[in-house]
Design an enzyme around this catalytic site. Structure first.
Site, PDB file in Angstrom:
ATOM      1  N   GLY A  28       4.664   3.972   5.024  1.00 34.54           N
ATOM      2  CA  GLY A  28       5.947   3.766   5.671  1.00 34.54           C
ATOM      3  C   GLY A  28       6.583   2.433   5.364  1.00 34.54           C
ATOM      4  N   PRO A  83       0.833  -1.208   0.000  1.00 35.55           N
ATOM      5  CA  PRO A  83       0.000   0.000   0.000  1.00 35.55           C
ATOM      6  C   PRO A  83       0.863   1.251   0.000  1.00 35.55           C
ATOM      7  CG  PRO A  83       0.081  -0.926   2.195  1.00 35.55           C
ATOM      8  CD  PRO A  83       0.807  -1.892   1.305  1.00 35.55           C
ATOM      9  N   ASP A 118      15.382   2.953   2.376  1.00 31.36           N
ATOM     10  CA  ASP A 118      14.351   2.269   1.584  1.00 31.36           C
ATOM     11  C   ASP A 118      14.906   1.709   0.284  1.00 31.36           C
ATOM     12  OD1 ASP A 118      12.678   3.083   3.596  1.00 31.36           O
ATOM     13  OD2 ASP A 118      11.222   4.079   2.301  1.00 31.36           O
ATOM     14  N   GLY A 164       7.868   1.656   2.259  1.00 37.82           N
ATOM     15  CA  GLY A 164       8.823   1.756   1.160  1.00 37.82           C
ATOM     16  C   GLY A 164       8.231   1.572  -0.217  1.00 37.82           C
ATOM     17  N   SER A 165       6.954   1.914  -0.391  1.00 38.21           N
ATOM     18  CA  SER A 165       6.302   1.645  -1.681  1.00 38.21           C
ATOM     19  C   SER A 165       6.954   2.388  -2.838  1.00 38.21           C
ATOM     20  CB  SER A 165       4.810   1.986  -1.608  1.00 38.21           C
ATOM     21  OG  SER A 165       4.612   3.367  -1.388  1.00 38.21           O
ATOM     22  N   SER A 166       7.318   3.659  -2.636  1.00 38.47           N
ATOM     23  CA  SER A 166       7.902   4.422  -3.753  1.00 38.47           C
ATOM     24  C   SER A 166       9.253   3.844  -4.164  1.00 38.47           C
ATOM     25  CB  SER A 166       8.027   5.905  -3.387  1.00 38.47           C
ATOM     26  OG  SER A 166       8.855   6.095  -2.257  1.00 38.47           O
ATOM     27  N   ALA A 167      10.069   3.441  -3.196  1.00 41.33           N
ATOM     28  CA  ALA A 167      11.364   2.828  -3.509  1.00 41.33           C
ATOM     29  C   ALA A 167      11.171   1.471  -4.178  1.00 41.33           C
ATOM     30  CB  ALA A 167      12.198   2.675  -2.240  1.00 41.33           C
TER      31      ALA A 167
END
Length: 320
Positions: free
Chosen positions: A110, A106, A157, A112-115
């Site tokens: 927190g 999701p 991340d 690390g989705s973007s990384a």
């Protein structure tokens, strides 16, 4: 009769996973150590096809609430940036590429989705063009996206979403962490978007206002992480849990907790967790709980769901 072979378009795929910080968030921003584990039960995959026609990026994220929808749109833009930066690094033309991203991580929690998105896309695009990125190359490509997402990311991340095991991260460097016996960790989602940038700003403002107090808290958090490395090496999960509890108290004093996080932390402790704390930036997002056995894992998981958690995931990957 003459036959023609239709050659398949070049393709590549890349996989990453979520991460959870067990000790050290926020203090890591100031060069202090942090311990992170891969959340192997939450994977993400990017698939790339180079057809020579069109150009699009398709991401799986969707939500009905406005705040998360805005975050989803940011994830989509970050995916475009990851694609563009990787093509530029490879010196390839930005056309005729389709990228499909699918997974369970999701956004803005927190974890690390973007990384994870950036890492999976970088790996998939490179493989589609017959290249295998080195660890350092992939890190730099992910960081280029993380700077857009977070301003001045620590780099944790970028490493933790691609490493297969737990890491020790300090001053921009990551190394494998020796663990005698794998701790049973559960991640629970409040369902509320976290606000990392605001949380970092809040801690910095508090530090400017009261340097001695905040420096003391950050130093204590650093010592907790240092000592927790020994606990993990020795397999002493009871001591590790106590350090997680104290780290959460520090984060609460730094002003980055929130009522939904407190509810889940308290519920897990009441159900027998050895330790529990928020994870990531805070002000929403997720918490992590340490349990002592498989039976405790089920008990604590049920307690978290009863207390309002939207999802609960084991850090380890369930065997099929």
């Amino acid at each position: 009769m003459q036959t023609h072979t239709i050659q398949a378009a070049p393709a590549g795929s890349g996989k990453t996973h979520a991460k959870v910080i067990v000790l050290g968030e926020h203090s890591v921003v100031y060069g202090k150590p942090a311990i992170a584990f891969p959340v192997l039960s939450l994977e993400l995959e990017a698939k790339v096809t180079v057809s020579g026609e069109g150009h699009r990026v398709i991401t799986p994220f969707h939500s009905l609430d406005r705040e998360t929808a805005q975050t989803v749109e940011l994830e989509r833009k970050l995916s475009e940036i990851a694609l563009s930066n990787t093509l530029e690094f490879l010196e390839e033309a930005p056309n005729g590429i389709e990228v499909r991203v699918s997974g369970l991580i999701p956004p803005a929690r927190g974890l690390g989705s973007s990384a994870a998105v950036a890492g999976a896309i970088a790996q998939a695009v490179s493989r589609a063009y017959g290249r295998e990125l080195s660890r350092d190359e992939r890190f730099e490509l992910v960081q280029s996206v993380e700077r857009v997402a977070h301003g001045t990311p620590s780099g944790l991340d970028a490493y933790a979403t691609t490493e297969a095991g737990p890491i020790w991260f300090e001053k921009g460097e990551a190394k494998p962490l020796r663990v005698l016996s794998e701790p049973r960790l559960l991640v629970a989602d409040t369902g509320i978007v976290g606000h990392t940038a605001e949380a970092v700003r809040r801690v910095r403002a508090l530090r400017d206002e009261n340097p001695p107090r905040v420096e003391a808290l950050l130093a204590e958090a650093a010592q907790l992480a240092q000592d927790a490395g020994t606990d993990l090496a020795e397999g002493n999960h009871e001591r590790l849990g106590a350090k997680m509890d104290r780290n959460h108290e520090i984060l609460r004093e730094l002003g980055v907790s929130a009522d939904p996080l407190e509810s889940l932390v308290n519920a897990s402790k009441d159900a027998g967790a050895l330790g529990a704390k928020l994870t990531g930036g805070g002000l929403g997002g997720c918490m992590v709980a340490l349990v002592g056995s498989e039976r405790d894992e089920h008990t604590v998981s049920n307690a978290l769901l009863s207390a309002g958690a939207k999802n609960v995931w084991p850090v380890h990957k369930e065997q099929a």
